[in-house]
Design a protein around this motif. Structure first.
Motif, PDB file in Angstrom:
ATOM      1  N   THR A   1      11.656  59.064 -35.993  1.00  0.00           N
ATOM      2  CA  THR A   1      10.087  59.120 -35.444  1.00  0.00           C
ATOM      3  C   THR A   1      10.010  58.070 -34.152  1.00  0.00           C
ATOM      4  OG1 THR A   1       9.268  57.575 -37.101  1.00  0.00           O
ATOM      5  CG2 THR A   1       9.477  60.116 -37.707  1.00  0.00           C
TER       6      THR A   1
ATOM      7  N   THR B   1       2.484  59.773 -36.952  1.00  0.00           N
ATOM      8  CA  THR B   1       3.672  59.714 -36.102  1.00  0.00           C
ATOM      9  C   THR B   1       4.161  61.334 -35.838  1.00  0.00           C
ATOM     10  OG1 THR B   1       5.089  59.723 -38.207  1.00  0.00           O
ATOM     11  CG2 THR B   1       4.837  57.671 -36.736  1.00  0.00           C
TER      12      THR B   1
ATOM     13  N   ASN C   1     -10.259  56.854 -43.667  1.00  0.00           N
ATOM     14  CA  ASN C   1      -9.114  56.125 -42.949  1.00  0.00           C
ATOM     15  C   ASN C   1      -9.431  56.169 -41.322  1.00  0.00           C
ATOM     16  OD1 ASN C   1      -6.826  54.565 -42.646  1.00  0.00           O
ATOM     17  ND2 ASN C   1      -5.269  56.131 -43.057  1.00  0.00           N
TER      18      ASN C   1
ATOM     19  N   ASN D   1      -5.402  56.117 -33.140  1.00  0.00           N
ATOM     20  CA  ASN D   1      -6.294  57.158 -33.403  1.00  0.00           C
ATOM     21  C   ASN D   1      -7.195  57.538 -32.709  1.00  0.00           C
ATOM     22  OD1 ASN D   1      -7.121  58.816 -35.802  1.00  0.00           O
ATOM     23  ND2 ASN D   1      -8.726  57.399 -36.364  1.00  0.00           N
TER      24      ASN D   1
ATOM     25  N   LYS E   1      -1.343  60.777 -41.568  1.00  0.00           N
ATOM     26  CA  LYS E   1      -0.979  59.363 -41.371  1.00  0.00           C
ATOM     27  C   LYS E   1      -1.007  58.527 -42.682  1.00  0.00           C
ATOM     28  CE  LYS E   1      -5.898  58.696 -40.285  1.00  0.00           C
ATOM     29  NZ  LYS E   1      -6.860  58.222 -39.295  1.00  0.00           N
ATOM     30  N   LYS E   2      -0.633  57.308 -42.754  1.00  0.00           N
ATOM     31  CA  LYS E   2      -0.704  56.614 -44.038  1.00  0.00           C
ATOM     32  C   LYS E   2      -2.053  56.255 -44.487  1.00  0.00           C
ATOM     33  CE  LYS E   2       3.808  54.467 -42.827  1.00  0.00           C
ATOM     34  NZ  LYS E   2       4.452  53.187 -42.583  1.00  0.00           N
TER      35      LYS E   2
ATOM     36  N   ASP F   1       7.078  55.632 -32.344  1.00  0.00           N
ATOM     37  CA  ASP F   1       6.018  54.623 -32.712  1.00  0.00           C
ATOM     38  C   ASP F   1       4.725  55.373 -33.139  1.00  0.00           C
ATOM     39  OD1 ASP F   1       7.671  52.301 -32.273  1.00  0.00           O
ATOM     40  OD2 ASP F   1       6.954  52.047 -30.379  1.00  0.00           O
ATOM     41  N   PRO F   2       3.876  54.981 -33.930  1.00  0.00           N
ATOM     42  CA  PRO F   2       2.620  55.388 -34.253  1.00  0.00           C
ATOM     43  C   PRO F   2       1.719  55.470 -33.072  1.00  0.00           C
ATOM     44  CG  PRO F   2       3.335  53.705 -36.064  1.00  0.00           C
ATOM     45  CD  PRO F   2       4.119  53.607 -34.887  1.00  0.00           C
TER      46      PRO F   2
ATOM     47  N   ASP G   1      -4.324  52.913 -43.016  1.00  0.00           N
ATOM     48  CA  ASP G   1      -4.027  52.506 -41.791  1.00  0.00           C
ATOM     49  C   ASP G   1      -4.321  53.654 -40.833  1.00  0.00           C
ATOM     50  OD1 ASP G   1      -2.469  51.708 -39.237  1.00  0.00           O
ATOM     51  OD2 ASP G   1      -0.587  51.450 -40.150  1.00  0.00           O
ATOM     52  N   GLU G   2      -5.318  53.449 -40.039  1.00  0.00           N
ATOM     53  CA  GLU G   2      -5.758  54.375 -39.100  1.00  0.00           C
ATOM     54  C   GLU G   2      -5.058  54.800 -37.954  1.00  0.00           C
ATOM     55  OE1 GLU G   2      -9.434  53.377 -36.424  1.00  0.00           O
ATOM     56  OE2 GLU G   2      -9.842  52.053 -38.370  1.00  0.00           O
ATOM     57  N   ASN G   3      -4.199  53.966 -37.501  1.00  0.00           N
ATOM     58  CA  ASN G   3      -3.382  54.239 -36.442  1.00  0.00           C
ATOM     59  C   ASN G   3      -1.811  54.152 -36.617  1.00  0.00           C
ATOM     60  OD1 ASN G   3      -5.401  53.799 -34.396  1.00  0.00           O
ATOM     61  ND2 ASN G   3      -5.451  51.740 -34.786  1.00  0.00           N
ATOM     62  N   SER G   4      -1.664  55.158 -37.535  1.00  0.00           N
ATOM     63  CA  SER G   4      -0.233  55.117 -38.493  1.00  0.00           C
ATOM     64  C   SER G   4       0.437  56.590 -38.120  1.00  0.00           C
ATOM     65  CB  SER G   4       0.036  54.877 -39.869  1.00  0.00           C
ATOM     66  OG  SER G   4      -1.106  55.716 -40.524  1.00  0.00           O
TER      67      SER G   4
END
Length: 256
Positions: free
Chosen positions: A96, A126, A144, A102, A117-118, A98-99, A121-124
Motif C-alpha cells: 500500500t 490507504t 473518527n 482525511n 480507515k483504522k 502512505d495513508p 486515526d482519521e488520516n489512515s
C-alpha cells in the motif's frame, strides 16, 4: 462445514505501485464486477487528495481481481484490500501507499463511495473503500473525524451494489467475517473466485476532472469522534474497515 481457501501473507508486488507519482486526474471510473458493471463519478475538485490516492491504486492495477470482502446489510459494501491469486488459489494483501489525509467534505449518504480507515486515526486511509448502501451520515460523518466520501455511483450502479448487499454472508475468519458469496461450494470444496464477489477491474473512462455529478450533501462533522454503538450494525464501519492482521491456514466458514 465447508473449507475456505488457504490465505497467504505474501505481499503482492503490484507493478508500479511504489513509483506512481502523478496519476491522471480522472472523474469517472468503471467498476467491472462479477455481479455487473457500473460507473462512479469522482469528486476531484472537492476531495483532491483522496481521489489522487484512489487513482494511484487504479493506475497500478491494485483493484484488478480484488474481492468484496465485507458486506453489512443496509449499511456498506467494502473492498479494495485483498486480491485473489488464481494461480495459487490464495488471497493476498497488496503493498500500500502512505495513508492519505482525511477530507470529510461530503456526507456519507446512499450512493457514495468513501475511504475505509483504522479506528482512532482519521488520516489512515490507504487502499480500502466502501459503498454506502444507506444514509449513513448520522454515524459515519461523525466517527473518527468523518469518513471521506469521494465519489458518487451513477446509472444503475446502486442496483448492483444493493444486489451484492443482499447476498448471504459467511464468516471466513479474520477480515472476512461478513463476506458475501454468490454461490456456496459443495461440501469439502474450497471457496474460490467462482463463489466470491470479484472486482475484475477498475479503469478510468473519462479523464476530465471537471465532470460534475449531482453532489451529495455537505457533511456536518463533529470534531469529537463518536464511538460506534454496535460493531455488527451501523457502527461496524469504523472498527472493521481496515484489518491488517495475518490471515493464515485453512479456515472453516459458517453463514452469519
Amino acid at each position: 462445514m465447508m473449507k475456505f481457501l488457504n490465505f497467504s501473507l505474501t505481499a503482492v508486488l503490484l507493478s508500479g505501485l511504489l513509483t506512481v507519482s502523478s496519476p491522471a486526474n480522472a472523474t469517472i471510473v468503471l467498476f467491472k464486477t462479477s455481479m455487473g458493471d457500473f460507473e462512479v463519478n469522482l469528486l476531484d475538485n472537492d476531495t483532491p487528495e483522496t481521489v489522487t490516492n484512489f487513482l494511484a491504486y487504479v493506475e497500478a492495477g491494485a483493484y484488478s481481481n480484488s474481492i468484496v470482502h465485507r458486506s453489512m446489510p443496509n449499511f456498506i459494501v467494502q473492498g479494495g484490500g485483498f486480491i485473489y491469486n488464481g494461480e495459487t488459489d490464495e488471497v493476498e494483501e497488496p503493498v500500500t501507499f502512505d495513508p492519505v489525509i482525511n477530507e470529510p467534505v461530503f456526507s456519507n449518504v446512499r450512493g457514495t463511495i468513501a475511504m475505509a480507515k483504522k479506528p482512532g486515526d482519521e488520516n489512515s486511509a490507504t487502499n480500502q473503500w466502501f459503498f454506502n448502501n444507506a444514509d449513513n451520515s448520522a454515524n459515519l460523518d461523525n466517527q473518527n473525524g468523518g469518513f471521506t466520501a469521494f465519489g458518487v455511483v451513477t446509472g444503475n450502479g446502486m442496483e448492483i451494489i444493493a444486489a451484492i448487499n443482499a447476498l448471504p454472508r459467511y464468516n471466513l475468519a479474520g477480515a472476512f467475517d461478513n463476506t458475501p458469496l454468490q454461490n456456496v461450494p459443495a461440501e469439502g470444496v474450497p471457496v474460490t473466485d467462482e463463489h466470491l464477489v470479484m472486482i475484475e477491474s477498475v479503469t478510468v473512462i473519462n479523464n476530465n476532472k471537471d465532470t460534475q455529478p449531482e453532489l451529495p450533501p455537505l457533511a456536518d462533522v463533529d470534531p469529537v469522534p463518536v464511538p460506534p454503538e454496535d460493531n455488527d450494525s451501523s457502527g461496524g464501519g469504523s472498527t472493521g474497515f481496515l484489518l491488517l492482521s495475518a490471515l493464515v491456514g485453512i479456515r472453516l466458514f459458517r453463514r452469519n
